[in-house]
Each structure stands twice: as C-alpha cells, then as structure tokens.
Enzyme design. Structure first.
Site, PDB file in Angstrom:
ATOM      1  N   ASP A 184      -0.068   1.211  -0.150  1.00  0.00           N
ATOM      2  CA  ASP A 184      -1.501   1.538  -0.838  1.00  0.00           C
ATOM      3  C   ASP A 184      -1.765   2.671  -0.035  1.00  0.00           C
ATOM      4  O   ASP A 184      -2.059   2.862   1.217  1.00  0.00           O
ATOM      5  CB  ASP A 184      -2.413   0.360  -0.969  1.00  0.00           C
ATOM      6  N   GLU A 242       1.490   2.704  -4.864  1.00  0.00           N
ATOM      7  CA  GLU A 242       0.613   2.855  -5.791  1.00  0.00           C
ATOM      8  C   GLU A 242       0.288   4.302  -6.060  1.00  0.00           C
ATOM      9  O   GLU A 242       0.445   5.219  -4.964  1.00  0.00           O
ATOM     10  CB  GLU A 242      -0.761   2.335  -5.158  1.00  0.00           C
ATOM     11  N   ASP A 263      -7.269  -3.052   2.068  1.00  0.00           N
ATOM     12  CA  ASP A 263      -6.220  -2.026   1.995  1.00  0.00           C
ATOM     13  C   ASP A 263      -5.075  -2.753   2.133  1.00  0.00           C
ATOM     14  O   ASP A 263      -3.835  -2.460   1.775  1.00  0.00           O
ATOM     15  CB  ASP A 263      -6.415  -0.807   2.951  1.00  0.00           C
TER      16      ASP A 263
END
Length: 192
Positions: free
Chosen positions: A16, A76, A149
């Site tokens: 991410d 992502e 996260d």
C-alpha cells in the site's frame, strides 16, 4: 492464465504505497491455503525531502524482495481524489515501488482500492478497520498493527491470491452472484 492456476506454491508481496507510511504484507499461498509471513510499515513522516522518501521506498521494497524472495508484487493503485499534488506524490511512490520490483524481475499487478476491499470483505466501501478485522480472521493472527497501512498492504497480497485461486471443482474459474453461492460451493474453505 492456465499457467498461474498450476502453481502449487508462491509468495506474494502486497504494498500500500504512501509517502508518509508505506504498508506491506507478505503471504505464502500453498494450493488453496494462504498463510501470513509478515506485515509492517515503512515510516517516512520524519523525512522532509520528497526525493529522499522515494529513495527510501525503493530501498525498502528491494530489501523486502531480497529478504523474502516473493514471486510477485501486488500494489494498490492511487485512488482518485481532489488534490492533484497528493495524487502525483502517491503515483510517484507507487511507481518507485513498482520499479524496485521490476529491477528484481518480479511480476507486478495493480489493484484499485475498491477491488481490494471487495475481494477481502465483500464490500467495496469497507473501512480500513473492517478490512483489518477480516484479515485477522482469515489469516488467524491476533496482534493489531500500529498502523492500518500494514493490513492495507496485506490486503493487496490476499486480494492478488484470491484472483488466481481456482474456485470451481474442475479447476476452472467460476463467477458467483454473491457470498451465499460461493460459500455453498466452497464449504471446505470456510473457517468457522
């Protein structure tokens, strides 16, 4: 496509990307089972120079690859927001992580935030907390990371695993109209 289905075991690194905190997660896929290898964050909030942040993202991604030897990277995609500067910085962070993987000849796949949430929770609008709770249940880990996260990075890896996993009994891809029909056809995969 057939080649991906025949893979018996692989390690997936999920990232991410972020310029303050980059989350990551690694899973090992063995047949239809997924097990947690590691998850964590790379903090960059104390670094003022954007280029130094990008350098840290590159170096940490290469270090993760060299340490865990993943077969692929799932990342992502930046979400579309109103602030163009934030989008630009996130895009750079993502690009640097992708370049790190490509420098090690690792296959890269990108997923939208909505696709990741849908894959993990069944709801494309799920909260970070809902995604984290589902991952804890799915991968049987108790500790809650300091930063969501980390579970976001893990969610990308699990999402990637779900995309390649055969769901039909004959090994062919099958689409489902909802969770009820999926669970009915995959009772052995449901953890109670």
């Amino acid at each position: 496509m057939q080649q991906a289905i025949n893979i018996k075991e692989r390690i997936i690194l999920g990232i991410d990307p972020g310029t303050a905190v980059m989350g990551y997660g690694l899973v090992k896929e063995v047949g239809s089972k997924i097990e947690l290898i590691a998850l964590g964050v790379v903090k960059m909030d104390k670094i003022d120079d954007h280029m130094l942040k990008l350098q840290r993202i590159f170096e940490k991604t290469v270090a993760l690859i060299d340490n865990y030897k993943p077969d692929c990277l799932a990342i992502e995609a930046p979400f579309y927001g109103k602030n163009i500067q934030v989008m630009l910085k996130l895009g750079r962070a993502q690009g640097v992580a992708m370049a790190a993987a490509l420098s090690r000849s690792i296959e890269v796949t990108e997923y939208s935030p909505r696709k990741i949430k849908q894959s993990i929770t069944g709801n494309g609008n799920a909260t970070k907390e809902q995604v984290a709770a589902m991952l804890q249940n799915l991968l049987s880990f108790k500790e809650t990371p300091d930063f969501l996260d980390a579970t976001d990075g893990l969610a990308v890896a699990v999402c990637h695993s779900f995309q390649r996993m055969p769901t039909g009994k004959s090994g062919s891809k099958k689409s489902y109209s909802g969770w009820d029909t999926f669970v009915k056809d995959n009772a052995k995969r449901v953890v109670k």
